[in-house]
Design a protein around this motif. Structure first.
Motif, PDB file in Angstrom:
ATOM      1  N   VAL A 148      61.530 -37.988  32.999  1.00  0.00           N
ATOM      2  CA  VAL A 148      62.571 -38.812  32.380  1.00  0.00           C
ATOM      3  C   VAL A 148      62.177 -39.136  30.939  1.00  0.00           C
ATOM      4  CG1 VAL A 148      63.744 -41.049  32.424  1.00  0.00           C
ATOM      5  CG2 VAL A 148      63.355 -39.798  34.557  1.00  0.00           C
ATOM      6  N   GLY A 149      63.089 -38.860  30.012  1.00  0.00           N
ATOM      7  CA  GLY A 149      62.823 -39.112  28.597  1.00  0.00           C
ATOM      8  C   GLY A 149      62.231 -37.931  27.860  1.00  0.00           C
ATOM      9  N   LEU A 150      61.939 -36.850  28.573  1.00  0.00           N
ATOM     10  CA  LEU A 150      61.354 -35.663  27.945  1.00  0.00           C
ATOM     11  C   LEU A 150      62.391 -34.546  27.813  1.00  0.00           C
ATOM     12  CD1 LEU A 150      57.911 -35.432  29.823  1.00  0.00           C
ATOM     13  CD2 LEU A 150      58.492 -36.736  27.770  1.00  0.00           C
ATOM     14  N   ASN A 151      62.019 -33.526  27.060  1.00  0.00           N
ATOM     15  CA  ASN A 151      62.832 -32.301  26.949  1.00  0.00           C
ATOM     16  C   ASN A 151      64.254 -32.617  26.480  1.00  0.00           C
ATOM     17  OD1 ASN A 151      60.574 -30.945  28.169  1.00  0.00           O
ATOM     18  ND2 ASN A 151      61.311 -31.666  30.159  1.00  0.00           N
ATOM     19  N   ASN A 152      64.352 -33.244  25.311  1.00  0.00           N
ATOM     20  CA  ASN A 152      65.642 -33.774  24.851  1.00  0.00           C
ATOM     21  C   ASN A 152      66.423 -32.832  23.938  1.00  0.00           C
ATOM     22  OD1 ASN A 152      65.163 -36.350  26.109  1.00  0.00           O
ATOM     23  ND2 ASN A 152      63.680 -36.742  24.484  1.00  0.00           N
ATOM     24  N   PHE A 153      65.806 -31.729  23.500  1.00  0.00           N
ATOM     25  CA  PHE A 153      66.492 -30.832  22.569  1.00  0.00           C
ATOM     26  C   PHE A 153      67.191 -29.709  23.331  1.00  0.00           C
ATOM     27  CE2 PHE A 153      63.105 -32.709  19.988  1.00  0.00           C
ATOM     28  CZ  PHE A 153      63.846 -33.147  18.894  1.00  0.00           C
ATOM     29  N   ASP A 154      68.405 -29.398  22.908  1.00  0.00           N
ATOM     30  CA  ASP A 154      69.126 -28.272  23.511  1.00  0.00           C
ATOM     31  C   ASP A 154      68.476 -26.953  23.135  1.00  0.00           C
ATOM     32  OD1 ASP A 154      71.033 -29.826  24.776  1.00  0.00           O
ATOM     33  OD2 ASP A 154      72.337 -29.867  23.012  1.00  0.00           O
ATOM     34  N   ARG A 155      67.902 -26.907  21.943  1.00  0.00           N
ATOM     35  CA  ARG A 155      67.325 -25.652  21.461  1.00  0.00           C
ATOM     36  C   ARG A 155      66.097 -25.960  20.611  1.00  0.00           C
ATOM     37  NH1 ARG A 155      68.293 -22.554  16.731  1.00  0.00           N
ATOM     38  NH2 ARG A 155      69.776 -24.164  16.091  1.00  0.00           N
ATOM     39  N   ILE A 156      65.025 -25.226  20.846  1.00  0.00           N
ATOM     40  CA  ILE A 156      63.814 -25.327  20.032  1.00  0.00           C
ATOM     41  C   ILE A 156      63.497 -23.935  19.506  1.00  0.00           C
ATOM     42  CG2 ILE A 156      61.354 -25.894  19.998  1.00  0.00           C
ATOM     43  CD1 ILE A 156      61.857 -27.869  22.247  1.00  0.00           C
ATOM     44  N   ARG A 157      63.359 -23.830  18.196  1.00  0.00           N
ATOM     45  CA  ARG A 157      63.116 -22.523  17.577  1.00  0.00           C
ATOM     46  C   ARG A 157      61.782 -22.557  16.829  1.00  0.00           C
ATOM     47  NH1 ARG A 157      66.761 -18.290  15.028  1.00  0.00           N
ATOM     48  NH2 ARG A 157      65.641 -17.417  13.238  1.00  0.00           N
ATOM     49  N   TYR A 158      60.949 -21.579  17.098  1.00  0.00           N
ATOM     50  CA  TYR A 158      59.679 -21.412  16.396  1.00  0.00           C
ATOM     51  C   TYR A 158      59.804 -20.232  15.439  1.00  0.00           C
ATOM     52  CZ  TYR A 158      57.551 -24.498  19.883  1.00  0.00           C
ATOM     53  OH  TYR A 158      57.233 -25.568  20.687  1.00  0.00           O
ATOM     54  N   GLU A 159      59.489 -20.484  14.185  1.00  0.00           N
ATOM     55  CA  GLU A 159      59.485 -19.427  13.170  1.00  0.00           C
ATOM     56  C   GLU A 159      58.035 -19.016  12.909  1.00  0.00           C
ATOM     57  OE1 GLU A 159      61.962 -17.994  11.433  1.00  0.00           O
ATOM     58  OE2 GLU A 159      63.717 -19.278  11.781  1.00  0.00           O
ATOM     59  N   TYR A 160      57.808 -17.719  12.749  1.00  0.00           N
ATOM     60  CA  TYR A 160      56.474 -17.203  12.495  1.00  0.00           C
ATOM     61  C   TYR A 160      56.351 -16.748  11.045  1.00  0.00           C
ATOM     62  CZ  TYR A 160      55.780 -17.271  17.518  1.00  0.00           C
ATOM     63  OH  TYR A 160      55.653 -17.675  18.822  1.00  0.00           O
ATOM     64  N   PHE A 161      55.252 -17.125  10.419  1.00  0.00           N
ATOM     65  CA  PHE A 161      54.972 -16.717   9.045  1.00  0.00           C
ATOM     66  C   PHE A 161      53.544 -16.187   8.967  1.00  0.00           C
ATOM     67  CE2 PHE A 161      58.282 -19.873   8.835  1.00  0.00           C
ATOM     68  CZ  PHE A 161      59.137 -19.414   7.832  1.00  0.00           C
ATOM     69  N   ARG A 162      53.354 -15.201   8.155  1.00  0.00           N
ATOM     70  CA  ARG A 162      52.015 -14.655   7.969  1.00  0.00           C
ATOM     71  C   ARG A 162      51.159 -15.599   7.141  1.00  0.00           C
ATOM     72  NH1 ARG A 162      49.408  -9.711   8.208  1.00  0.00           N
ATOM     73  NH2 ARG A 162      47.756  -9.398   6.687  1.00  0.00           N
ATOM     74  N   ASP A 163      51.791 -16.362   6.264  1.00  0.00           N
ATOM     75  CA  ASP A 163      51.068 -17.201   5.317  1.00  0.00           C
ATOM     76  C   ASP A 163      51.554 -18.639   5.428  1.00  0.00           C
ATOM     77  OD1 ASP A 163      50.773 -18.488   2.482  1.00  0.00           O
ATOM     78  OD2 ASP A 163      49.375 -16.800   2.485  1.00  0.00           O
ATOM     79  N   ARG A 164      50.634 -19.580   5.450  1.00  0.00           N
ATOM     80  CA  ARG A 164      51.013 -20.992   5.571  1.00  0.00           C
ATOM     81  C   ARG A 164      51.775 -21.492   4.357  1.00  0.00           C
ATOM     82  NH1 ARG A 164      45.937 -24.348   8.256  1.00  0.00           N
ATOM     83  NH2 ARG A 164      46.056 -23.411  10.330  1.00  0.00           N
ATOM     84  N   ILE A 165      51.454 -20.968   3.173  1.00  0.00           N
ATOM     85  CA  ILE A 165      52.152 -21.402   1.963  1.00  0.00           C
ATOM     86  C   ILE A 165      53.631 -21.054   2.061  1.00  0.00           C
ATOM     87  CG2 ILE A 165      52.279 -21.169  -0.530  1.00  0.00           C
ATOM     88  CD1 ILE A 165      49.780 -22.608   0.508  1.00  0.00           C
ATOM     89  N   VAL A 166      53.934 -19.856   2.539  1.00  0.00           N
ATOM     90  CA  VAL A 166      55.331 -19.442   2.702  1.00  0.00           C
ATOM     91  C   VAL A 166      56.018 -20.319   3.752  1.00  0.00           C
ATOM     92  CG1 VAL A 166      56.850 -17.527   3.326  1.00  0.00           C
ATOM     93  CG2 VAL A 166      54.750 -17.079   2.030  1.00  0.00           C
ATOM     94  N   ALA A 167      55.293 -20.624   4.843  1.00  0.00           N
ATOM     95  CA  ALA A 167      55.858 -21.493   5.882  1.00  0.00           C
ATOM     96  C   ALA A 167      56.183 -22.876   5.314  1.00  0.00           C
ATOM     97  CB  ALA A 167      54.882 -21.606   7.050  1.00  0.00           C
ATOM     98  N   PHE A 168      55.308 -23.378   4.446  1.00  0.00           N
ATOM     99  CA  PHE A 168      55.543 -24.702   3.865  1.00  0.00           C
ATOM    100  C   PHE A 168      56.772 -24.682   2.963  1.00  0.00           C
ATOM    101  CE2 PHE A 168      54.414 -28.106   0.713  1.00  0.00           C
ATOM    102  CZ  PHE A 168      54.655 -29.161   1.577  1.00  0.00           C
ATOM    103  N   GLU A 169      56.981 -23.598   2.232  1.00  0.00           N
ATOM    104  CA  GLU A 169      58.182 -23.488   1.412  1.00  0.00           C
ATOM    105  C   GLU A 169      59.435 -23.500   2.289  1.00  0.00           C
ATOM    106  OE1 GLU A 169      58.434 -23.600  -1.910  1.00  0.00           O
ATOM    107  OE2 GLU A 169      56.281 -24.020  -1.868  1.00  0.00           O
ATOM    108  N   ALA A 170      59.347 -22.880   3.466  1.00  0.00           N
ATOM    109  CA  ALA A 170      60.473 -22.894   4.405  1.00  0.00           C
ATOM    110  C   ALA A 170      60.751 -24.303   4.898  1.00  0.00           C
ATOM    111  CB  ALA A 170      60.195 -21.957   5.576  1.00  0.00           C
ATOM    112  N   PHE A 171      59.703 -25.107   5.045  1.00  0.00           N
ATOM    113  CA  PHE A 171      59.901 -26.509   5.440  1.00  0.00           C
ATOM    114  C   PHE A 171      60.557 -27.293   4.305  1.00  0.00           C
ATOM    115  CE2 PHE A 171      58.223 -30.890   5.333  1.00  0.00           C
ATOM    116  CZ  PHE A 171      58.843 -31.381   6.474  1.00  0.00           C
ATOM    117  N   LYS A 172      60.103 -27.074   3.089  1.00  0.00           N
ATOM    118  CA  LYS A 172      60.639 -27.806   1.944  1.00  0.00           C
ATOM    119  C   LYS A 172      62.130 -27.553   1.743  1.00  0.00           C
ATOM    120  CE  LYS A 172      58.033 -27.511  -1.786  1.00  0.00           C
ATOM    121  NZ  LYS A 172      57.073 -26.914  -2.763  1.00  0.00           N
TER     122      LYS A 172
END
Length: 460
Positions: A101-125
């Protein structure tokens, strides 16, 4: 899972004798007399596999077909190497159980994969990613000055937790001749200047890891207690004297980046181990030049590793890095085809039988296990059995401290650093309970999408 599963599963199930269905609702699991304290909980937490689905399929083969599961989410759209989505199962059988109860509240969870953390951070920004747990001190300290952050649309938080810290370090592959002598491993560790690295690269935000049970009551401190000695004394003739004194600690440098005291001590240890310096080249006892390759699949640790390697070169060791793609890295790690590699293993507040997978001798002989160092010590195996069979919390803590002393005396790694908190940044479109879980931030499982917040920041 016991006969064909990944070592993470097969090693845990060695003390399970059988599993039989007594009815559609009842499963009887029989354990061996030597079973560990928490094996029944481990088995209860294993994935539920469909017999009908796996009939006619190769259990050991790789596949891009998502197997039939039984959890709150199922695999949705995905593109190999780029992203994977999980869709909430509307009629999930365990949805109304009190524990869920109270868990698993999102209809959809998506994980994106990046080779480089800097590129991933730009995607967050730019809002492609909406949640980011930060691991890089430089970015945490200097990288969050961007428009969405200044406008309050992105939030940044440091959330403390009481969980044992992750065990992060550079692990030696002791299966290789160059690293079989603990004196050589200790000498290599003396070349890493944490104090300089923390001050100059990590903004002073970290503490040095010294224990395999860091940030917990299971960490060995001071001289062994009488209860710890009772566990260690039967093995005195197989253990170094350091186990029976103050626990082995990583060196504390002068912060110069090349502490001469430590480098001199490293040279002494290398000579004691039979290494010889010929000009600018250090040769192993077998006459071969001493070369170390640090294996990784991303360059994020290079700023930390390069000064370390520079000190190793001052000792005459040819130290270098090799960055390979993720698939090759996984393949080489599974086959133990590396000299030194970094690994960050999560700590457990109540460790048990699972430690056999990480430090046990049998695990280290099986491809793909988490025993990267190849630790092959009957004393370690015996202490893991002892803590796995502990009946009380004090007994568990004592056994862990004894094991900690033995592992630290083996110099199987160069310990890195830790922090007792999580660095989180997220677009302000989520809400969460007022009280978080004790040992984590609770993200994303206790969080939920807040439409009103999303509308306020223009993402509704």
């Amino acid at each position: 899972l016991k006969t064909k599963g990944h070592p993470l599963f097969s090693q845990l199930l060695t003390q399970m004798a059988s599993a039989e269905a007594e009815s559609d609702e009842m499963l009887r699991v029989r354990l061996t007399p030597q079973r560990s304290r928490d094996l029944h909980l481990v088995i209860a937490g294993l994935p539920i596999l469909s017999e009908r689905y796996w009939q006619g399929r190769d259990f050991e083969a790789s596949t891009l077909e998502a197997p039939l599961g039984s959890g709150p989410y199922k695999v949705g759209p995905f593109e190999q190497g780029r992203f994977i989505e999980f869709e909430r199962v509307a009629d999930y059988w365990g949805k109304d159980l009190p524990v869920n109860v109270g868990l698993n509240n999102f209809d959809r969870i998506r994980y994106e994969y990046f080779r480089d953390r800097i590129v991933a951070f730009e995607a967050f920004k730019n809002g492609t990613l909406t949640y980011n747990e930060e691991y890089t001190s430089r970015i945490w300290s200097t990288g969050y000055d961007f428009p969405a952050m200044r406008e309050g649309r992105v939030k940044k938080e440091e959330i403390s937790n009481d969980a044992p810290s992750n065990v992060q370090g550079w692990y030696f592959n002791t299966r290789r001749e160059a690293f079989k002598d603990p004196r050589i491993r200790e000498a290599v560790g003396l070349a890493f200047d944490f104090e300089w690295t923390n001050a100059n690269i990590m903004f002073g935000l970290y503490k040095r890891t010294s224990s395999f049970f860091e940030n917990s009551d299971m960490k060995a401190v001071g001289k062994p207690s009488p209860e710890e000695l009772a566990l260690l004394e039967p093995f005195r003739d197989r253990l170094p004297a350091s186990v029976f004194g103050e626990p082995v600690m990583p060196p504390v440098s002068d912060g110069s980046g090349q502490d001469r005291r430590h480098l001199r001590r490293a040279e002494e240890l290398l000579r004691e181990a039979g290494c010889k310096r010929e000009g600018g080249v250090l040769k192993l006892p077998n006459g071969q030049p001493f070369r170390i390759e640090f294996l990784d699949f991303q360059p994020s640790l290079q700023p930390h590793t390069q000064p370390f390697q520079a000190n190793l070169k001052r000792l005459g060791i040819d130290a270098s890095s090799r960055i390979v793609d993720a698939a090759q890295y996984r393949s080489r790690m599974d086959a133990y085809d590396f000299d030194v590699a970094s690994r960050n293993l999560s700590g457990s507040p109540t460790p048990g039988d699972s430690l056999r997978v990480i430090y046990g001798s049998e695990a280290g002989k099986r491809p793909g296990s988490q025993n990267l160092a190849g630790i092959d010590d009957p004393v370690v195996d015996a202490l893991i059995e002892t803590l796995g069979n502990a009946k009380t919390r004090p007994e568990l803590n004592i056994a862990c401290r004894a094991l900690d002393r033995v592992l630290r005396s083996g110099h199987y790694w160069v310990p890195m650093w830790y922090r007792a908190s999580e660095w989180l940044a997220y677009w302000d479109q989520f809400s969460r309970p007022a009280t978080k879980p004790r040992f984590s931030s609770g993200a994303p499982w206790t969080w939920w999408y807040d439409a009103e917040k999303a509308k306020r920041i223009g993402r509704g």
